[in-house]
Design an enzyme around this catalytic site. Structure first.
Site, PDB file in Angstrom:
ATOM      1  NE  ARG A 164      -3.606  -2.162   2.795  1.00  0.00           N
ATOM      2  CZ  ARG A 164      -3.365  -3.312   3.414  1.00  0.00           C
ATOM      3  NH1 ARG A 164      -2.156  -3.530   3.954  1.00  0.00           N
ATOM      4  NH2 ARG A 164      -4.292  -4.249   3.511  1.00  0.00           N
ATOM      5  CE  LYS A 188      -6.593  -0.853   4.627  1.00  0.00           C
ATOM      6  NZ  LYS A 188      -7.902  -1.152   4.004  1.00  0.00           N
ATOM      7  CG  HIS A 267      -5.165   0.603  -3.589  1.00  0.00           C
ATOM      8  ND1 HIS A 267      -4.495   0.469  -2.386  1.00  0.00           N
ATOM      9  CD2 HIS A 267      -6.109  -0.370  -3.597  1.00  0.00           C
ATOM     10  CE1 HIS A 267      -5.032  -0.525  -1.695  1.00  0.00           C
ATOM     11  NE2 HIS A 267      -6.008  -1.058  -2.401  1.00  0.00           N
ATOM     12  NE  ARG A 270      -3.140  -3.482  -1.243  1.00  0.00           N
ATOM     13  CZ  ARG A 270      -2.621  -4.355  -0.389  1.00  0.00           C
ATOM     14  NH1 ARG A 270      -1.329  -4.601  -0.397  1.00  0.00           N
ATOM     15  NH2 ARG A 270      -3.391  -4.983   0.477  1.00  0.00           N
ATOM     16  CG  HIS A 293      -6.073  -8.771   1.162  1.00  0.00           C
ATOM     17  ND1 HIS A 293      -6.212  -9.164  -0.155  1.00  0.00           N
ATOM     18  CD2 HIS A 293      -5.951  -7.417   1.126  1.00  0.00           C
ATOM     19  CE1 HIS A 293      -6.172  -8.107  -0.942  1.00  0.00           C
ATOM     20  NE2 HIS A 293      -6.024  -7.045  -0.188  1.00  0.00           N
ATOM     21  CE1 TYR A 302      -6.151  -7.257  -6.773  1.00  0.00           C
ATOM     22  CE2 TYR A 302      -6.267  -8.518  -4.747  1.00  0.00           C
ATOM     23  CZ  TYR A 302      -5.998  -7.342  -5.413  1.00  0.00           C
ATOM     24  OH  TYR A 302      -5.593  -6.235  -4.699  1.00  0.00           O
TER      25      TYR A 302
END
Length: 322
Positions: A164, A188, A267, A270, A293, A302
């Site tokens: 990110r 995150k 992004h 990414r 994730h 994806y």
């Protein structure tokens, strides 16, 4: 009356402090939740009276609030963000025994249209990266690139590691593990993970680091050479760390100059990382791990991207599809 209304604001602040201190939520998340809860509490005061308590709030009141957001012209995505903050707050209130049940749990999330991001092809990304080669034959004057070596490294790391924007600018020199060909990144919720450092990204980094050191020393900031941020700003202002906003501007400016779509941002690279890895046969769980994730369902987006590309190829090439 004032004291009772202050209870809502006080409990909201306690919840936000918990997010920041116990759950390690990012400053961006805490700001967003503070804004959403502040607006909701203000709405409760206007509609239910200044003395409203959290125990008096029912699910219908929350639905009325979401309806007021639509009336103001906000999108379903904005309403969903507001509901997410309210839900989290009421879930915490129930856990802390301020409520016997969570009224927000009875409010359904607005159904959002699924907007899959456009992902540039492998050929497009490779062409862009090759055009940024700072070796022999590279253009000495590229108005889209302020610091060629740094900017190429930015692209190589975003696409080559799938990290990110915030993770990129958060990398310190101590996080680079040359022996293991890996970089420690903080995602995150301040969760840490290692991502592979690919050959091209490593080459770009080695070309950039001597110039970074020279600029830091010239700016009187030699202490940052070994322990400071990896990605620095051009004039070594402040602590020399480049901001996410600057990275966004760099990516968009370079992408546009190379003929990519106007909606390209950090992004996007990414997304391209995940999509291209999947197209080349990478395991979905491995991609999940590299992208950081928490849920596999997030990574499964994806598969929709690649399925859409398959459909497009079919529509364009099969004789019975025309």
């Amino acid at each position: 009356m004032k004291a009772k209304r202050a209870e809502c604001a006080t409990l909201a602040e306690e919840f936000l402090a918990m997010l920041e201190n116990e759950r390690n939520a990012s400053a961006h998340t805490v700001r967003a939740y503070r804004r959403e809860l502040g607006n909701f509490i203000a709405h409760l005061g206007e509609t239910l009276g200044e003395g409203v308590t959290v125990g008096a709030v029912e699910h219908l009141h929350i639905r009325v609030y979401l309806g007021s957001l639509y009336e103001r012209g906000l999108t379903k995505a904005s309403a969903a963000r507001a509901l997410a903050a309210i839900r989290s707050w009421f879930k915490w209130l129930a856990k802390e025994h301020w409520l016997t049940q969570n009224p927000a749990a009875l409010v359904s999330t607005p159904k959002l249209p699924q907007h899959l991001p456009r992902v540039p092809s492998m050929e497009e990304v490779n062409r862009l990266l090759n055009s940024m080669d700072t070796g022999a034959g590279a253009s000495a004057k590229d108005e889209a690139v302020a610091w060629p070596e740094r900017d190429r490294m930015i692209f190589e790391l975003l696409y080559g590691c799938g990290i990110r924007n915030s993770e990129l600018v958060g990398i310190d020199m101590a996080d680079i593990q040359w022996k293991n060909d890996a970089i420690l990144v903080r995602g995150k919720g301040r969760k840490q993970r290692y991502v592979p450092l690919g050959d091209e990204a490593a080459v770009a980094m080695r070309a950039y680091l001597p110039l970074r050191e020279a600029r830091l020393r010239a700016a009187g900031k030699a202490a940052l050479v070994a322990g400071g941020p990896l990605v620095t700003n051009l004039r070594m202002r402040g602590k020399a760390r480049l901001t996410t906003r600057s990275v966004g501007r760099i990516v968009k400016r370079v992408a546009l100059s190379r003929g990519l779509a106007a909606d390209v941002h950090p992004h996007t690279l990414r997304h391209a990382f995940g999509t291209h890895m999947l197209e080349e046969g990478a395991d979905l769980r491995a991609i999940q791990e590299m992208l950081g994730h928490e849920r596999l369902s997030t990574t499964q987006r994806y598969t929709h991207l690649t399925a859409g590309q398959v459909q497009r190829v079919y529509d364009e090439t099969h004789p019975r599809a025309k």
